[in-house]
Design a protein around this motif. Structure first.
Motif, mmCIF file in Angstrom:
data_model
loop_
_atom_site.group_PDB
_atom_site.id
_atom_site.type_symbol
_atom_site.label_atom_id
_atom_site.label_comp_id
_atom_site.label_asym_id
_atom_site.label_seq_id
_atom_site.Cartn_x
_atom_site.Cartn_y
_atom_site.Cartn_z
ATOM 1 N N UNK A 164 0.831 -1.208 0.000
ATOM 2 C CA UNK A 164 0.000 0.000 0.000
ATOM 3 C C UNK A 164 0.863 1.254 0.000
ATOM 4 N N UNK A 165 0.379 2.292 -0.680
ATOM 5 C CA UNK A 165 1.058 3.591 -0.728
ATOM 6 C C UNK A 165 0.533 4.497 0.384
ATOM 7 N N UNK A 166 1.400 5.398 0.854
ATOM 8 C CA UNK A 166 1.017 6.356 1.890
ATOM 9 C C UNK A 166 1.108 7.806 1.415
ATOM 10 N N UNK A 167 1.634 8.029 0.212
ATOM 11 C CA UNK A 167 1.741 9.401 -0.300
ATOM 12 C C UNK A 167 1.797 9.351 -1.834
ATOM 13 N N UNK A 168 1.853 10.515 -2.426
ATOM 14 C CA UNK A 168 1.810 10.603 -3.880
ATOM 15 C C UNK A 168 2.983 9.939 -4.560
ATOM 16 N N UNK A 235 12.502 1.983 0.362
ATOM 17 C CA UNK A 235 12.635 0.636 0.912
ATOM 18 C C UNK A 235 12.410 0.672 2.423
ATOM 19 N N UNK A 236 13.034 1.623 3.096
ATOM 20 C CA UNK A 236 12.887 1.762 4.543
ATOM 21 C C UNK A 236 11.437 2.035 4.919
ATOM 22 N N UNK A 237 10.800 2.964 4.217
ATOM 23 C CA UNK A 237 9.416 3.319 4.526
ATOM 24 C C UNK A 237 8.460 2.154 4.279
ATOM 25 N N UNK A 273 15.676 5.715 12.812
ATOM 26 C CA UNK A 273 14.709 6.713 13.259
ATOM 27 C C UNK A 273 13.603 6.908 12.242
ATOM 28 N N UNK A 274 13.956 6.961 10.972
ATOM 29 C CA UNK A 274 12.954 7.073 9.908
ATOM 30 C C UNK A 274 12.037 5.848 9.922
ATOM 31 N N UNK A 277 9.556 6.087 12.889
ATOM 32 C CA UNK A 277 8.483 7.053 12.683
ATOM 33 C C UNK A 277 7.412 6.496 11.755
ATOM 34 N N UNK A 278 7.828 5.838 10.693
ATOM 35 C CA UNK A 278 6.868 5.277 9.758
ATOM 36 C C UNK A 278 6.170 4.049 10.361
ATOM 37 N N UNK A 279 6.884 3.280 11.151
ATOM 38 C CA UNK A 279 6.323 2.090 11.792
ATOM 39 C C UNK A 279 5.111 2.441 12.648
ATOM 40 N N UNK A 280 5.180 3.549 13.362
ATOM 41 C CA UNK A 280 4.088 3.941 14.264
ATOM 42 C C UNK A 280 3.070 4.863 13.600
ATOM 43 N N UNK A 281 3.259 5.181 12.325
ATOM 44 C CA UNK A 281 2.369 6.133 11.643
ATOM 45 C C UNK A 281 1.073 5.438 11.234
ATOM 46 N N UNK A 282 0.250 5.114 12.226
ATOM 47 C CA UNK A 282 -1.002 4.402 11.988
ATOM 48 C C UNK A 282 -2.194 5.169 12.548
ATOM 49 N N UNK A 283 -2.133 6.503 12.480
ATOM 50 C CA UNK A 283 -3.273 7.312 12.901
ATOM 51 C C UNK A 283 -3.635 7.076 14.352
ATOM 52 N N UNK A 284 -4.885 6.693 14.602
ATOM 53 C CA UNK A 284 -5.378 6.524 15.970
ATOM 54 C C UNK A 284 -4.680 5.396 16.725
ATOM 55 N N UNK A 285 -3.997 4.503 15.990
ATOM 56 C CA UNK A 285 -3.315 3.370 16.644
ATOM 57 C C UNK A 285 -1.813 3.596 16.829
ATOM 58 N N UNK A 286 -1.357 4.837 16.624
ATOM 59 C CA UNK A 286 0.067 5.124 16.820
ATOM 60 C C UNK A 286 0.492 4.799 18.242
#
Length: 323
Positions: A164-168, A235-237, A273-274, A277-286
Motif C-alpha cells: 500500500x502507498x502512503x503518499x503521492x 525501501x525503509x518506509x 529513526x525514519x 516514525x513510519x512504523x508507528x504512523x497508523x493514525x489513531x493506533x500510533x
C-alpha cells in the motif's frame, strides 16, 4: 532413533546445512544454490563435504516457498522437489518440511540481547506474540504466539500481501511496479530485486537519468546518488509500513524482528529513526504501536538456530502435515 538430525535452511540464494542434537548445531556449511542443478545434488555435496560415514536418519528442511509434506516448492528458484524420492535416496526415516520463516520464528524465543540490535527508539516490549519479517531474495514472514506451555509458530506467505502507498510518490512508484509486475506485493519492493525495481521506478517518476543497477550497486552509491538514496528511503518506509501492519494484525507486543540479508547490507544507509516514525504512523493506533520494540537480528544463522532448538518438537509432529 538416535544420532544427529540434518537441518537445512534452503533460501532463494544460499543453501545452509548443519547437524543438530536438538540443542546446538555443528558442521554448519553455506553453499550457493546456483551451483546445483537439483536439491539432491546439494544435499549430496554437503554430506560429502562433512565426510559422514553414516547418514543422519532424520532431517528438517526449511524452504523459501509454499511447501508441504509432499513437495517442496521454491518461490525464487526453479525447483519443485517431491519429498518421498528425496527421503528414499538418502535413507531418511523422517523428513519434515517447514516454511523458511517458520524456522526463523522458532529462533525468536531463544535470541539473546547479543543476537539483535534495536531499530530506532529503545522499547522493552511485553510478553505476547512476536513477528519475524525478512527481506532478502524474497520477503519472509513468521509469527510466534505464546500458548501457555511455551509457544506456537504460525508460518505464512505475508510477503505476498498487497503493498500500500502512503503518499503521492509511493502511489506513482507502485503504479510503475504494477505496470511491470501486475500485482504489487510487499516482496516486489522489499527484496534484492525489489530494491533494483524501486530505483528504476524512482528514476522514471522523478525524471532522473535511467540506468539499471542491482541492489549492491544501489547500496554502494546510496550516499551520493539521488536516485539510489531515494530508493533506499522508499525501501525503509515500505518495510516500516508492512512491519507496522503485521504488528497490528498479530498484536505483537513481544516485538517485531527483522531478519534476511537486505537490511544488514544497507548498513548506515538504513535509518532506524525514519523506520520507527513510519512504523508507528497508523493514525489513531500510533499509541498502540509505540511500546512495541523493533529489533534487527544479527545472529549469523537464525534459521538454523530455530530448527536446532525446535527439531525434536517438529519431528514429533505428524509428518503428513506441514509445520
Amino acid at each position: 532413533m538416535t544420532g544427529p538430525i540434518l537441518i537445512a535452511d534452503l533460501g532463494g540464494t544460499n543453501l545452509r546445512f548443519a547437524l543438530t542434537d536438538g540443542q546446538s548445531a555443528w558442521e554448519e556449511t553455506s553453499m550457493e544454490g546456483s551451483r546445483f542443478a537439483t536439491l539432491d545434488d546439494a544435499v549430496a555435496a554437503y554430506l560429502a563435504r562433512i565426510g559422514r560415514e553414516r547418514l543422519p536418519e532424520r532431517a528438517i528442511f526449511a524452504v523459501a516457498g509454499p511447501s508441504d509434506a509432499e513437495k517442496m516448492v521454491f518461490t525464487n528458484r526453479d525447483w519443485t522437489v517431491p519429498v518421498a524420492p528425496l527421503r528414499e535416496r538418502f535413507g531418511l526415516k523422517q523428513l519434515a518440511v517447514v516454511n523458511d520463516f517458520a524456522a526463523v520464528a522458532h529462533a525468536l524465543p531463544h535470541l539473546t540481547p547479543d543476537d539483535c540490535r534495536t531499530v530506532g527508539a529503545q522499547r522493552d516490549g511485553r510478553p505476547g506474540p512476536m513477528v519475524a519479517i525478512g527481506p532478502g531474495t524474497g520477503l519472509g514472514v513468521g509469527l510466534v504466539v505464546p500458548d501457555g506451555r511455551g509457544y506456537r509458530v504460525i508460518p505464512g506467505e505475508g510477503g505476498h500481501a498487497t503493498l500500500a502507498a502512503q503518499n503521492g510518490l509511493e502511489e506513482r512508484v507502485i503504479g510503475y511496479l504494477r505496470n511491470l509486475h501486475g500485482h504489487v506485493s510487499a516482496e516486489r519492493a522489499l527484496s534484492g530485486a525489489g530494491l533494483a525495481d524501486l530505483h528504476d521506478a524512482v528514476c522514471a517518476v522523478e525524471d532522473l537519468p535511467a540506468r539499471r543497477l542491482d541492489a549492491a550497486a544501489i547500496v554502494a552509491e546510496g550516499a551520493t546518488d539521488p536516485g539510489c538514496r531515494e530508493a533506499i528511503g522508499l525501501f525503509t518506509d515500505f518495510l516500516a509500513t508492512v512491519s507496522g501492519d503485521l504488528a497490528l494484525t498479530a498484536a505483537a507486543s513481544g516485538g517485531v524482528f527483522i531478519a534476511g540479508g537486505m537490511v544488514p547490507k544497507l548498513g548506515d544507509l538504513f535509518d532506524g529513526g525514519r523506520f520507527r516514525r513510519r512504523f508507528t504512523a497508523k493514525g489513531r493506533l500510533a499509541g498502540y504501536l509505540d511500546p512495541i520494540p523493533v529489533r534487527l537480528i544479527t545472529h549469523r544463522e537464525s534459521a538454523l538456530l530455530g530448527l536446532s532448538r525446535a527439531a525434536k518438537t517438529i519431528l514429533k509432529d505428524d509428518l503428513d502435515t506441514s509445520v
